[in-house]
Motif scaffolding. Structure first.
Motif, PDB file in Angstrom:
ATOM      1  N   ALA A  47      -3.820   9.084  10.204  1.00 11.91           N
ATOM      2  CA  ALA A  47      -3.736   9.683   8.997  1.00 11.91           C
ATOM      3  C   ALA A  47      -2.621   8.939   7.979  1.00 11.91           C
ATOM      4  CB  ALA A  47      -2.964  11.241   9.259  1.00 11.91           C
ATOM      5  N   LYS A  48      -2.789   7.560   8.111  1.00 15.71           N
ATOM      6  CA  LYS A  48      -2.043   6.704   7.439  1.00 15.71           C
ATOM      7  C   LYS A  48      -2.563   6.533   5.744  1.00 15.71           C
ATOM      8  CE  LYS A  48      -0.434   2.056   7.192  1.00 15.71           C
ATOM      9  NZ  LYS A  48      -0.336   0.654   7.779  1.00 15.71           N
ATOM     10  N   GLU A  49      -1.771   6.732   4.986  1.00 14.14           N
ATOM     11  CA  GLU A  49      -2.024   6.796   3.602  1.00 14.14           C
ATOM     12  C   GLU A  49      -1.942   5.291   2.935  1.00 14.14           C
ATOM     13  OE1 GLU A  49      -0.495  10.736   1.443  1.00 14.14           O
ATOM     14  OE2 GLU A  49       0.987   9.622   2.245  1.00 14.14           O
ATOM     15  N   THR A  50      -3.034   5.020   1.953  1.00 11.63           N
ATOM     16  CA  THR A  50      -2.964   3.894   1.348  1.00 11.63           C
ATOM     17  C   THR A  50      -2.017   4.002   0.136  1.00 11.63           C
ATOM     18  OG1 THR A  50      -4.489   4.657  -0.327  1.00 11.63           O
ATOM     19  CG2 THR A  50      -5.683   3.708   1.586  1.00 11.63           C
ATOM     20  N   PRO A  51      -1.460   2.837  -0.208  1.00 15.59           N
ATOM     21  CA  PRO A  51      -0.487   2.887  -1.379  1.00 15.59           C
ATOM     22  C   PRO A  51      -0.815   3.732  -2.490  1.00 15.59           C
ATOM     23  CG  PRO A  51      -0.622   0.602  -0.429  1.00 15.59           C
ATOM     24  CD  PRO A  51      -1.618   1.457   0.279  1.00 15.59           C
ATOM     25  N   GLU A  52      -2.221   3.678  -2.788  1.00 14.04           N
ATOM     26  CA  GLU A  52      -2.620   4.295  -4.062  1.00 14.04           C
ATOM     27  C   GLU A  52      -2.575   5.870  -3.576  1.00 14.04           C
ATOM     28  OE1 GLU A  52      -4.163   1.925  -2.779  1.00 14.04           O
ATOM     29  OE2 GLU A  52      -4.314   0.210  -4.256  1.00 14.04           O
ATOM     30  N   GLU A  53      -2.911   6.368  -2.401  1.00 16.75           N
ATOM     31  CA  GLU A  53      -3.083   7.596  -2.170  1.00 16.75           C
ATOM     32  C   GLU A  53      -1.329   8.105  -2.110  1.00 16.75           C
ATOM     33  OE1 GLU A  53      -6.762   8.170   0.889  1.00 16.75           O
ATOM     34  OE2 GLU A  53      -4.753   7.611   1.626  1.00 16.75           O
ATOM     35  N   VAL A  54      -0.296   7.318  -1.542  1.00 13.45           N
ATOM     36  CA  VAL A  54       0.911   7.880  -1.897  1.00 13.45           C
ATOM     37  C   VAL A  54       1.420   8.068  -3.150  1.00 13.45           C
ATOM     38  CG1 VAL A  54       3.206   6.883  -1.309  1.00 13.45           C
ATOM     39  CG2 VAL A  54       1.520   6.721   0.472  1.00 13.45           C
ATOM     40  N   LEU A  55       1.007   7.075  -3.945  1.00 11.00           N
ATOM     41  CA  LEU A  55       1.393   6.967  -5.624  1.00 11.00           C
ATOM     42  C   LEU A  55       0.588   8.303  -6.042  1.00 11.00           C
ATOM     43  CD1 LEU A  55       2.675   5.682  -7.684  1.00 11.00           C
ATOM     44  CD2 LEU A  55       0.490   4.436  -8.373  1.00 11.00           C
ATOM     45  N   ASP A  56      -0.585   8.553  -6.058  1.00  3.79           N
ATOM     46  CA  ASP A  56      -1.248   9.875  -6.280  1.00  3.79           C
ATOM     47  C   ASP A  56      -0.492  11.058  -6.097  1.00  3.79           C
ATOM     48  OD1 ASP A  56      -3.052   8.214  -7.552  1.00  3.79           O
ATOM     49  OD2 ASP A  56      -4.649   8.318  -5.931  1.00  3.79           O
ATOM     50  N   ARG A  57      -0.028  11.177  -4.477  1.00  4.69           N
ATOM     51  CA  ARG A  57       0.546  12.318  -4.128  1.00  4.69           C
ATOM     52  C   ARG A  57       1.986  12.653  -4.745  1.00  4.69           C
ATOM     53  NH1 ARG A  57       4.165  12.241  -0.377  1.00  4.69           N
ATOM     54  NH2 ARG A  57       3.369  10.177   0.770  1.00  4.69           N
ATOM     55  N   ARG A  58       2.738  11.345  -4.953  1.00  7.43           N
ATOM     56  CA  ARG A  58       4.054  11.562  -5.610  1.00  7.43           C
ATOM     57  C   ARG A  58       3.891  11.868  -7.114  1.00  7.43           C
ATOM     58  NH1 ARG A  58       7.547   6.550  -4.939  1.00  7.43           N
ATOM     59  NH2 ARG A  58       9.133   8.120  -5.783  1.00  7.43           N
ATOM     60  N   PHE A  59       2.858  11.582  -7.855  1.00  3.31           N
ATOM     61  CA  PHE A  59       2.451  11.934  -9.173  1.00  3.31           C
ATOM     62  C   PHE A  59       2.106  13.281  -9.378  1.00  3.31           C
ATOM     63  CE2 PHE A  59      -0.136  12.179 -12.908  1.00  3.31           C
ATOM     64  CZ  PHE A  59       0.763  12.018 -13.873  1.00  3.31           C
ATOM     65  N   ALA A  60       1.403  13.752  -8.281  1.00  2.31           N
ATOM     66  CA  ALA A  60       0.826  15.322  -8.201  1.00  2.31           C
ATOM     67  C   ALA A  60       2.045  16.146  -8.034  1.00  2.31           C
ATOM     68  CB  ALA A  60      -0.431  15.364  -7.185  1.00  2.31           C
ATOM     69  N   ALA A  66       4.369  10.235 -15.742  1.00  2.00           N
ATOM     70  CA  ALA A  66       3.337   9.028 -16.186  1.00  2.00           C
ATOM     71  C   ALA A  66       3.324   7.915 -16.499  1.00  2.00           C
ATOM     72  CB  ALA A  66       2.439  10.133 -17.410  1.00  2.00           C
ATOM     73  N   ASP A  67       4.462   7.418 -16.837  1.00  2.00           N
ATOM     74  CA  ASP A  67       4.659   6.252 -17.281  1.00  2.00           C
ATOM     75  C   ASP A  67       5.026   5.248 -16.048  1.00  2.00           C
ATOM     76  OD1 ASP A  67       4.665   6.519 -19.876  1.00  2.00           O
ATOM     77  OD2 ASP A  67       6.901   7.000 -19.976  1.00  2.00           O
ATOM     78  N   ALA A  68       5.989   5.772 -15.073  1.00  4.08           N
ATOM     79  CA  ALA A  68       6.155   5.287 -13.812  1.00  4.08           C
ATOM     80  C   ALA A  68       4.848   5.082 -13.058  1.00  4.08           C
ATOM     81  CB  ALA A  68       7.134   5.977 -13.139  1.00  4.08           C
ATOM     82  N   SER A  70       1.539   5.021 -13.886  1.00  2.00           N
ATOM     83  CA  SER A  70       0.666   4.066 -14.842  1.00  2.00           C
ATOM     84  C   SER A  70       1.213   2.468 -14.442  1.00  2.00           C
ATOM     85  CB  SER A  70       0.512   4.129 -16.078  1.00  2.00           C
ATOM     86  OG  SER A  70       1.634   3.983 -16.916  1.00  2.00           O
ATOM     87  N   GLU A  71       2.332   2.395 -14.677  1.00  3.57           N
ATOM     88  CA  GLU A  71       3.139   1.171 -14.157  1.00  3.57           C
ATOM     89  C   GLU A  71       2.992   0.747 -12.592  1.00  3.57           C
ATOM     90  OE1 GLU A  71       4.763  -1.622 -15.813  1.00  3.57           O
ATOM     91  OE2 GLU A  71       4.007  -0.608 -17.438  1.00  3.57           O
ATOM     92  N   ALA A  72       3.091   1.587 -11.751  1.00  2.00           N
ATOM     93  CA  ALA A  72       2.939   1.427 -10.410  1.00  2.00           C
ATOM     94  C   ALA A  72       1.382   1.265 -10.088  1.00  2.00           C
ATOM     95  CB  ALA A  72       3.331   2.447  -9.495  1.00  2.00           C
ATOM     96  N   ARG A  73       0.452   1.747 -10.767  1.00  3.46           N
ATOM     97  CA  ARG A  73      -1.081   1.434 -10.483  1.00  3.46           C
ATOM     98  C   ARG A  73      -1.287   0.047 -11.134  1.00  3.46           C
ATOM     99  NH1 ARG A  73      -5.002   3.862  -7.701  1.00  3.46           N
ATOM    100  NH2 ARG A  73      -4.663   6.240  -7.654  1.00  3.46           N
ATOM    101  N   LYS A  74      -0.790  -0.349 -12.014  1.00  2.00           N
ATOM    102  CA  LYS A  74      -1.164  -1.485 -12.668  1.00  2.00           C
ATOM    103  C   LYS A  74      -0.701  -2.685 -11.727  1.00  2.00           C
ATOM    104  CE  LYS A  74      -0.881  -0.408 -17.338  1.00  2.00           C
ATOM    105  NZ  LYS A  74      -0.237  -0.505 -18.698  1.00  2.00           N
ATOM    106  N   HIS A  75       0.642  -2.637 -11.213  1.00  2.25           N
ATOM    107  CA  HIS A  75       1.304  -3.404 -10.207  1.00  2.25           C
ATOM    108  C   HIS A  75       0.659  -3.306  -8.905  1.00  2.25           C
ATOM    109  CE1 HIS A  75       4.566  -5.551  -8.501  1.00  2.25           C
ATOM    110  NE2 HIS A  75       4.459  -4.769  -7.335  1.00  2.25           N
ATOM    111  N   LEU A  76       0.072  -2.353  -8.504  1.00  9.16           N
ATOM    112  CA  LEU A  76      -0.788  -2.527  -7.256  1.00  9.16           C
ATOM    113  C   LEU A  76      -2.133  -2.971  -7.422  1.00  9.16           C
ATOM    114  CD1 LEU A  76      -0.218   1.272  -5.916  1.00  9.16           C
ATOM    115  CD2 LEU A  76       0.611  -0.684  -4.776  1.00  9.16           C
ATOM    116  N   ALA A  77      -2.881  -2.866  -8.681  1.00  5.11           N
ATOM    117  CA  ALA A  77      -3.959  -3.363  -8.886  1.00  5.11           C
ATOM    118  C   ALA A  77      -3.922  -5.165  -8.872  1.00  5.11           C
ATOM    119  CB  ALA A  77      -4.635  -3.017 -10.093  1.00  5.11           C
ATOM    120  N   ALA A  78      -2.794  -5.337  -9.648  1.00  2.89           N
ATOM    121  CA  ALA A  78      -2.408  -6.806  -9.911  1.00  2.89           C
ATOM    122  C   ALA A  78      -2.150  -7.401  -8.518  1.00  2.89           C
ATOM    123  CB  ALA A  78      -1.411  -7.088 -10.837  1.00  2.89           C
ATOM    124  N   HIS A  79      -1.606  -6.842  -7.819  1.00  5.47           N
ATOM    125  CA  HIS A  79      -1.083  -7.505  -6.264  1.00  5.47           C
ATOM    126  C   HIS A  79      -2.085  -7.007  -5.048  1.00  5.47           C
ATOM    127  CE1 HIS A  79       2.501  -7.999  -8.763  1.00  5.47           C
ATOM    128  NE2 HIS A  79       2.707  -9.045  -7.805  1.00  5.47           N
TER     129      HIS A  79
END
Length: 84
Positions: A47-60, A66-68, A70-79
């Protein structure tokens, strides 16, 4: 003649109590695992979550705005590492 089988009950009773306590412990562990949201047969390591899933859950849940998000999404996509 009445007490000839008494030693068998004296040996059996501790085993009965050990089995009863073990059953109660097993039931408590089983119920607490099931109430955590996972299926009881599903191991925890699947049941390990991906970083994107953790970010989605925290936002939800409202932990981040919303600003944090989108910034985190950009950072994850870049790295994100590209598989070879």
């Amino acid at each position: 003649m009445y007490w000839n089988g008494g030693w068998a009950w004296m040996a059996f009773m501790p085993l009965l109590w050990i089995a009863l306590i073990g059953l109660v412990v097993w039931a408590v562990v089983r119920l607490t695992q099931h109430s955590s949201g996972r299926h009881a047969t599903e191991p925890r390591w699947t049941a390990k979550e991906t970083p994107e899933e953790v970010l989605d859950r925290r936002f939800a849940s409202g932990e981040i705005d919303a600003d944090a998000y989108s910034e985190a999404r950009k950072h994850l996509a870049a790295h994100r590492q590209v598989p070879p």
